[in-house]
Design a protein around this motif. Structure first.
Motif, PDB file in Angstrom:
ATOM      1  N   SER A 252       0.529   6.677   4.509  1.00  0.00           N
ATOM      2  CA  SER A 252       1.524   6.032   5.364  1.00  0.00           C
ATOM      3  C   SER A 252       2.485   5.137   4.589  1.00  0.00           C
ATOM      4  CB  SER A 252       0.820   5.224   6.459  1.00  0.00           C
ATOM      5  OG  SER A 252      -0.036   4.259   5.886  1.00  0.00           O
TER       6      SER A 252
ATOM      7  N   ARG B 158     -15.074  -2.391   4.496  1.00  0.00           N
ATOM      8  CA  ARG B 158     -14.732  -3.732   4.019  1.00  0.00           C
ATOM      9  C   ARG B 158     -15.182  -3.977   2.588  1.00  0.00           C
ATOM     10  NH1 ARG B 158     -16.403  -7.320   9.304  1.00  0.00           N
ATOM     11  NH2 ARG B 158     -15.422  -6.005  10.835  1.00  0.00           N
ATOM     12  N   ASN B 159     -15.176  -2.914   1.819  1.00  0.00           N
ATOM     13  CA  ASN B 159     -15.566  -3.118   0.437  1.00  0.00           C
ATOM     14  C   ASN B 159     -14.413  -3.639  -0.395  1.00  0.00           C
ATOM     15  OD1 ASN B 159     -18.334  -2.311   0.094  1.00  0.00           O
ATOM     16  ND2 ASN B 159     -17.646  -0.313   0.780  1.00  0.00           N
ATOM     17  N   GLU B 160     -14.793  -4.397  -1.359  1.00  0.00           N
ATOM     18  CA  GLU B 160     -13.833  -4.858  -2.334  1.00  0.00           C
ATOM     19  C   GLU B 160     -13.240  -3.678  -3.076  1.00  0.00           C
ATOM     20  OE1 GLU B 160     -15.777  -7.234  -5.182  1.00  0.00           O
ATOM     21  OE2 GLU B 160     -14.238  -6.970  -6.700  1.00  0.00           O
ATOM     22  N   GLN B 161     -11.984  -3.762  -3.365  1.00  0.00           N
ATOM     23  CA  GLN B 161     -11.320  -2.779  -4.199  1.00  0.00           C
ATOM     24  C   GLN B 161     -11.132  -3.380  -5.590  1.00  0.00           C
ATOM     25  OE1 GLN B 161      -7.780  -1.284  -2.335  1.00  0.00           O
ATOM     26  NE2 GLN B 161      -8.837  -0.759  -0.456  1.00  0.00           N
TER      27      GLN B 161
ATOM     28  N   SER C  84     -12.580   1.859   2.524  1.00  0.00           N
ATOM     29  CA  SER C  84     -12.244   0.457   2.791  1.00  0.00           C
ATOM     30  C   SER C  84     -12.572   0.065   4.219  1.00  0.00           C
ATOM     31  CB  SER C  84     -10.771   0.195   2.502  1.00  0.00           C
ATOM     32  OG  SER C  84      -9.951   1.011   3.316  1.00  0.00           O
ATOM     33  N   GLN C  85     -12.803   1.085   5.066  1.00  0.00           N
ATOM     34  CA  GLN C  85     -13.223   0.742   6.422  1.00  0.00           C
ATOM     35  C   GLN C  85     -14.523  -0.046   6.427  1.00  0.00           C
ATOM     36  OE1 GLN C  85     -11.996   3.633   5.534  1.00  0.00           O
ATOM     37  NE2 GLN C  85     -10.940   4.685   7.172  1.00  0.00           N
TER      38      GLN C  85
ATOM     39  N   ASP D  37      -4.748   8.730   3.649  1.00  0.00           N
ATOM     40  CA  ASP D  37      -3.718   7.926   4.309  1.00  0.00           C
ATOM     41  C   ASP D  37      -2.544   7.804   3.350  1.00  0.00           C
ATOM     42  OD1 ASP D  37      -3.730   4.586   5.897  1.00  0.00           O
ATOM     43  OD2 ASP D  37      -2.087   5.970   5.456  1.00  0.00           O
TER      44      ASP D  37
ATOM     45  N   PHE E 113       0.834  -1.202   0.000  1.00  0.00           N
ATOM     46  CA  PHE E 113       0.000   0.000   0.000  1.00  0.00           C
ATOM     47  C   PHE E 113       0.867   1.249   0.000  1.00  0.00           C
ATOM     48  CE2 PHE E 113      -3.387   2.812   1.078  1.00  0.00           C
ATOM     49  CZ  PHE E 113      -2.900   3.663   2.049  1.00  0.00           C
TER      50      PHE E 113
END
Lengths: 109, 116
Positions: free
Chosen positions: B58, B102-105, B99-100, B56, B45
């Motif tokens: 990071s 929990r969805n598919e990317q 994505s929090q 984000d 990532f």
């Protein structure tokens, strides 16, 4: 931190053999779990997913069950084909996607 | 419904040049993620963006790398003064929600950057 571990590759199987690719994870929360497949020269495609414990994801003959007690999400297929040759990535999504290192599978006729 | 689009598919740069990688998310998706895949390694990532915001970063190297997702147009990953170690495949993904949840990317085909 959160992490995903996969079995080392490469894996070479004969056509119609049984496939298992082990995947275990560590996570502080309750992630969703995914298997992605990457064919040569292409991007990642979602193969299957499970969003909670005991869920079974399945697609194209592949299956994986979300085992919270063993923190595992092993990928299985009963009879592989040459066209299944690819790299397989186990991944978890909690606040971001964390991928395992990938397992290369070669299926020979 | 077109998938995630990335261009160029292949990019060759000499050391010291700039690389610009573009990503158009799927229609209706407002969340974009960039990943880097080094040779023989998994995906790492880099950065997560929504329209006009970096959520984000990071995973982004502290120097030479930047990303944006303007109100109009594609997301851009910019690498300044490229070095040979930047040679990798860069993948973009998009999702309709964070994505929090929990969805598919959904992933694009990637841009393969080669630094000579």
């Amino acid at each position: 931190g959160d992490s995903v571990t996969q079995m080392e590759g490469p894996v070479t199987l004969s056509e119609e053999a049984f496939l298992t690719i082990n995947c275990t994870y560590t996570a502080t929360g309750y992630p969703s779990l995914f298997w992605y497949v990457q064919y040569p020269g292409e991007g990642l495609q979602l193969l299957l997913k499970a969003t909670k414990a005991d869920d079974k994801g399945s697609n194209k003959g592949f299956e994986a069950t979300y085992r919270k007690e063993t923190t595992s999400f092993h990928l299985e297929k009963g009879s592989v084909q040459v066209s299944d040759s690819a790299v397989y990535f186990c991944a978890l999504i909690y606040d971001k996607v964390i991928f395992g290192p990938g397992t290369s599978l070669s299926v020979i006729p | 419904n077109a998938g995630v689009m990335q261009n160029p598919r292949h990019l060759v740069r000499r050391r010291g040049q700039e690389a610009r990688l573009r990503c158009s998310p799927m229609k209706g998706h407002s969340h974009v993620y960039w990943y880097r895949q080094l040779p023989e390694e998994g995906l790492k990532f880099m950065v997560y963006l929504q329209k006009e915001n970096i959520i984000d970063e990071s995973g982004m190297p502290k120097e030479r790398f930047s990303a944006e997702f303007p109100k109009e147009g594609p997301s851009i990953l910019r690498i300044q003064q490229v070095v040979r170690g930047d040679s990798a495949a860069y993948f973009c993904a998009s999702s309709p929600r964070a994505s929090q949840f929990r969805n598919e990317q959904f992933f694009g085909p990637g841009t393969r950057l080669t630094v000579l």
